[in-house]
Design a protein around this motif. Structure first.
Motif, PDB file in Angstrom:
ATOM      1  N   ALA A  11      24.244  -1.834  28.059  1.00  0.00           N
ATOM      2  CA  ALA A  11      22.983  -1.035  27.638  1.00  0.00           C
ATOM      3  C   ALA A  11      21.831  -1.596  27.159  1.00  0.00           C
ATOM      4  O   ALA A  11      21.070  -1.741  27.992  1.00  0.00           O
ATOM      5  N   ALA A  12      21.895  -2.718  26.633  1.00  0.00           N
ATOM      6  CA  ALA A  12      20.755  -3.640  26.580  1.00  0.00           C
ATOM      7  C   ALA A  12      20.092  -4.430  27.675  1.00  0.00           C
ATOM      8  O   ALA A  12      18.771  -4.396  27.888  1.00  0.00           O
ATOM      9  N   LEU A  13      20.848  -4.248  28.268  1.00  0.00           N
ATOM     10  CA  LEU A  13      20.592  -5.147  29.369  1.00  0.00           C
ATOM     11  C   LEU A  13      19.417  -4.433  30.553  1.00  0.00           C
ATOM     12  O   LEU A  13      19.047  -4.092  31.272  1.00  0.00           O
ATOM     13  N   GLU A  14      20.549  -3.112  30.840  1.00  0.00           N
ATOM     14  CA  GLU A  14      19.571  -2.413  31.772  1.00  0.00           C
ATOM     15  C   GLU A  14      18.604  -1.904  30.927  1.00  0.00           C
ATOM     16  O   GLU A  14      17.518  -0.987  31.201  1.00  0.00           O
ATOM     17  N   LYS A  15      18.250  -1.573  29.782  1.00  0.00           N
ATOM     18  CA  LYS A  15      17.266  -0.613  29.356  1.00  0.00           C
ATOM     19  C   LYS A  15      15.868  -2.186  28.725  1.00  0.00           C
ATOM     20  O   LYS A  15      14.844  -1.995  29.756  1.00  0.00           O
ATOM     21  N   PHE A  16      16.296  -3.801  28.917  1.00  0.00           N
ATOM     22  CA  PHE A  16      15.379  -4.723  29.181  1.00  0.00           C
ATOM     23  C   PHE A  16      14.884  -4.828  30.638  1.00  0.00           C
ATOM     24  O   PHE A  16      13.214  -4.735  30.724  1.00  0.00           O
TER      25      PHE A  16
ATOM     26  N   GLN B 231      14.454  -1.769  32.500  1.00  0.00           N
ATOM     27  CA  GLN B 231      13.236  -0.554  32.816  1.00  0.00           C
ATOM     28  C   GLN B 231      12.537  -0.875  31.787  1.00  0.00           C
ATOM     29  O   GLN B 231      11.602  -0.326  32.354  1.00  0.00           O
ATOM     30  N   LEU B 232      12.080  -1.549  30.932  1.00  0.00           N
ATOM     31  CA  LEU B 232      11.172  -1.917  30.298  1.00  0.00           C
ATOM     32  C   LEU B 232      10.022  -2.791  31.836  1.00  0.00           C
ATOM     33  O   LEU B 232       9.210  -2.399  32.006  1.00  0.00           O
ATOM     34  N   ILE B 233      10.811  -4.071  32.315  1.00  0.00           N
ATOM     35  CA  ILE B 233       9.991  -4.467  32.748  1.00  0.00           C
ATOM     36  C   ILE B 233       9.739  -3.456  34.417  1.00  0.00           C
ATOM     37  O   ILE B 233       8.215  -4.030  34.604  1.00  0.00           O
ATOM     38  N   ASP B 234      10.231  -2.870  34.776  1.00  0.00           N
ATOM     39  CA  ASP B 234       9.937  -1.338  35.808  1.00  0.00           C
ATOM     40  C   ASP B 234       9.054  -0.803  35.721  1.00  0.00           C
ATOM     41  O   ASP B 234       8.425  -0.050  36.242  1.00  0.00           O
ATOM     42  N   ASP B 235       8.751  -0.510  33.801  1.00  0.00           N
ATOM     43  CA  ASP B 235       8.223   0.486  33.537  1.00  0.00           C
ATOM     44  C   ASP B 235       6.780  -0.665  33.080  1.00  0.00           C
ATOM     45  O   ASP B 235       5.952  -0.077  32.566  1.00  0.00           O
ATOM     46  N   GLY B 236       6.951  -1.835  33.103  1.00  0.00           N
ATOM     47  CA  GLY B 236       5.761  -2.535  33.385  1.00  0.00           C
ATOM     48  C   GLY B 236       5.302  -3.689  32.115  1.00  0.00           C
ATOM     49  O   GLY B 236       3.448  -3.761  32.423  1.00  0.00           O
ATOM     50  N   GLU B 237       6.747  -3.486  32.014  1.00  0.00           N
ATOM     51  CA  GLU B 237       6.220  -4.361  30.185  1.00  0.00           C
ATOM     52  C   GLU B 237       6.422  -5.749  30.670  1.00  0.00           C
ATOM     53  O   GLU B 237       7.003  -6.061  31.654  1.00  0.00           O
ATOM     54  N   ARG B 238       5.356  -6.762  30.190  1.00  0.00           N
ATOM     55  CA  ARG B 238       5.070  -8.004  30.523  1.00  0.00           C
ATOM     56  C   ARG B 238       6.493  -8.814  29.939  1.00  0.00           C
ATOM     57  O   ARG B 238       6.285  -9.853  28.900  1.00  0.00           O
ATOM     58  N   LEU B 239       7.031  -8.638  30.379  1.00  0.00           N
ATOM     59  CA  LEU B 239       8.573  -9.444  30.335  1.00  0.00           C
ATOM     60  C   LEU B 239       8.957 -10.381  31.076  1.00  0.00           C
ATOM     61  O   LEU B 239       9.064 -10.196  32.312  1.00  0.00           O
ATOM     62  N   PRO B 240       9.748 -11.797  30.722  1.00  0.00           N
ATOM     63  CA  PRO B 240      10.159 -13.020  31.890  1.00  0.00           C
ATOM     64  C   PRO B 240      11.749 -12.703  32.355  1.00  0.00           C
ATOM     65  O   PRO B 240      12.434 -11.708  31.284  1.00  0.00           O
TER      66      PRO B 240
ATOM     67  N   ARG C 144      33.290  -6.246  37.500  1.00  0.00           N
ATOM     68  CA  ARG C 144      32.064  -5.773  38.279  1.00  0.00           C
ATOM     69  C   ARG C 144      31.375  -4.571  38.347  1.00  0.00           C
ATOM     70  O   ARG C 144      30.746  -4.704  38.915  1.00  0.00           O
ATOM     71  N   LEU C 145      31.757  -4.504  36.838  1.00  0.00           N
ATOM     72  CA  LEU C 145      30.853  -3.678  36.450  1.00  0.00           C
ATOM     73  C   LEU C 145      29.481  -4.347  36.311  1.00  0.00           C
ATOM     74  O   LEU C 145      28.578  -3.176  36.576  1.00  0.00           O
ATOM     75  N   ILE C 146      29.075  -5.505  35.821  1.00  0.00           N
ATOM     76  CA  ILE C 146      27.495  -6.587  36.274  1.00  0.00           C
ATOM     77  C   ILE C 146      27.459  -6.155  38.086  1.00  0.00           C
ATOM     78  O   ILE C 146      26.370  -5.618  38.031  1.00  0.00           O
ATOM     79  N   CYS C 147      27.853  -6.387  38.695  1.00  0.00           N
ATOM     80  CA  CYS C 147      27.866  -6.241  39.478  1.00  0.00           C
ATOM     81  C   CYS C 147      27.344  -5.145  40.521  1.00  0.00           C
ATOM     82  O   CYS C 147      26.794  -5.125  41.170  1.00  0.00           O
ATOM     83  N   GLN C 148      27.863  -3.795  39.784  1.00  0.00           N
ATOM     84  CA  GLN C 148      26.825  -2.751  40.402  1.00  0.00           C
ATOM     85  C   GLN C 148      26.150  -2.417  39.359  1.00  0.00           C
ATOM     86  O   GLN C 148      25.102  -1.520  39.787  1.00  0.00           O
ATOM     87  N   LYS C 149      25.448  -3.207  38.655  1.00  0.00           N
ATOM     88  CA  LYS C 149      24.398  -1.994  38.106  1.00  0.00           C
ATOM     89  C   LYS C 149      23.309  -3.181  39.486  1.00  0.00           C
ATOM     90  O   LYS C 149      21.906  -2.603  38.831  1.00  0.00           O
ATOM     91  N   HIS C 150      23.339  -4.123  40.232  1.00  0.00           N
ATOM     92  CA  HIS C 150      21.836  -4.682  40.743  1.00  0.00           C
ATOM     93  C   HIS C 150      21.214  -4.960  39.849  1.00  0.00           C
ATOM     94  O   HIS C 150      19.494  -4.461  40.672  1.00  0.00           O
ATOM     95  N   PHE C 151      20.913  -6.048  39.070  1.00  0.00           N
ATOM     96  CA  PHE C 151      19.771  -5.877  38.199  1.00  0.00           C
ATOM     97  C   PHE C 151      18.619  -6.979  39.496  1.00  0.00           C
ATOM     98  O   PHE C 151      19.504  -8.214  40.217  1.00  0.00           O
ATOM     99  N   GLN C 152      17.171  -6.747  39.296  1.00  0.00           N
ATOM    100  CA  GLN C 152      16.238  -7.434  39.810  1.00  0.00           C
ATOM    101  C   GLN C 152      15.884  -8.088  39.191  1.00  0.00           C
ATOM    102  O   GLN C 152      15.168  -9.525  40.037  1.00  0.00           O
ATOM    103  N   HIS C 153      16.305  -7.945  37.837  1.00  0.00           N
ATOM    104  CA  HIS C 153      14.747  -9.509  36.583  1.00  0.00           C
ATOM    105  C   HIS C 153      15.986 -10.008  36.139  1.00  0.00           C
ATOM    106  O   HIS C 153      15.601 -10.807  34.561  1.00  0.00           O
TER     107      HIS C 153
END
Length: 373
Positions: free
Chosen positions: A295-300, A302-311, A329-338
């Protein structure tokens, strides 16, 4: 009169022989300790530290446990510590679950008792709990036969962890709770990892324990930058998260995602714009709630997608365990970009290097301790 003296001597002689035998065995046992983990020795750092501390204080230590992964070199190199392998019985493929569990417990009890009785006498038997079924009863019984005192190091409640799988009202869980509460009182000394656990043991189970906080071993310290680079380059050969995405402008530079080394001077520097690094260690069991991390990774993200200047973030989750494939398997389903997530199993020498990365990394633990009855 003479007959009375002979009769008295006949009665006293066995007792004298027993006392002499006990004294002889205690003399042999006084500087020997048996450490028992009904789990993987390499994944039991606290018990490894106990063994090392005892060895440094002049005790000879016999360490009983499963040898699935390699313990730390300091343990292997000590001439006072001997590791004795326990055979791990895999769950039967047939029959009801309760039968499979029963067969495993009976096998572990007989096997552990045999291994304990084949060792030279020990002054103390140090036991990690959980898992304590059947280890607590077996170690107590072996201690009674050999004159050893039982010391239990309470890391958690075994029945509570079992309840996460079967539910708190399951007959197996209720039986495990009764057994753990009853047999836990048979020990001569109890250690625990937190004051909350100490208070709970005293209040609900009538067990007096001493809080012994975890203290990192000497090999846990801040990792020098050159060793950081070596570790990153080693991991980059297997895990893409540690590889640099761009080619270095100078072909003489050796680069990871976080550091680069000048081949001529050997100087190592941190890369500007490098990712943030999050490290978590786990045994991938039910008492570690990694849904919080996800859940914390998803929030992180989302913050980058919303324009926050995070690495960008590299999340490293180390360890082995039954739920690793499920969460992978759950992690692979998230398809994180950052965010890049990798789940390596580190060698014993590499683990403290990763945790010692200093201010450029963040460490977390998802472990839940159950201190309620």
């Amino acid at each position: 009169m003479a007959a009375s003296c002979v009769a008295l001597l006949a009665l006293a002689l066995p007792l004298l022989l027993l006392v002499a035998w006990k004294r002889w065995r205690w003399g042999r046992a006084a500087r020997h300790v048996i450490v028992v983990v009904l789990g993987d020795v390499g994944r039991s750092p606290r018990m490894q530290y106990h063994a090392l501390s005892l060895a440094k204080r002049g005790f000879s230590v016999t360490f009983l446990g499963f040898c699935t992964s390699k313990p730390h070199d300091e343990l292997l190199q000590s001439d006072r510590i001997r590791i004795v392998r326990l055979t791990e019985l895999q769950r039967l493929a047939v029959g009801p679950h309760i039968l499979q569990y029963g067969v495993k417990v009976v096998f572990q009890a007989v096997h552990l008792l045999w291994k304990l009785m084949c060792r030279k006498p020990a002054a103390y038997i140090f036991l990690q709990n959980p898992p304590g079924l059947p280890a607590i009863a077996v170690c107590w019984f072996a201690g009674c036969l050999c004159g050893s005192k039982l010391v239990i190091d309470w890391h958690n409640y075994g029945y509570s962890i079992m309840g996460l799988v079967h539910g708190p009202g399951h007959p197996l869980v209720l039986l495990a709770k009764w057994y753990e509460k009853l047999c836990g009182r048979l020990s001569h000394l109890n250690l625990c990892v937190t004051n909350a656990m100490r208070e709970d043991l005293a209040k609900n189970w009538g067990i007096k324990a001493v809080t012994v906080y975890d203290k990192p071993a000497s090999f846990f310290k801040e990792t020098p930058l050159d060793l950081q680079h070596q570790l990153f380059m080693k991991l980059s050969r297997t895990y893409s998260a540690f590889r640099d995405c761009s080619e270095p402008s100078d072909p003489g530079m050796e680069r990871s995602a976080f550091t680069e080394r000048d081949a001529q001077s050997g100087t190592v520097t941190r890369l500007p714009g490098r990712p943030a690094l999050l490290v978590s260690s786990t045994s991938w069991t039910e008492d570690e709630d990694f849904s919080i991390l996800l859940a914390a990774l998803e929030k992180f993200e989302q913050l980058i997608d919303d324009g926050e200047r995070l690495p960008p973030l590299v999340c490293v989750i180390t360890g082995k365990g039954p739920l690793k494939e499920y969460y992978s398997r759950l992690i692979c389903q998230k398809h994180f970009q950052h965010i890049q997530v990798c789940t390596p199993w580190l060698e014993a020498e590499d683990y403290p290097l990763l945790l010692g990365l200093g201010p450029q990394s963040c460490r977390m633990c998802g472990h839940r301790a159950y201190s309620q009855s």
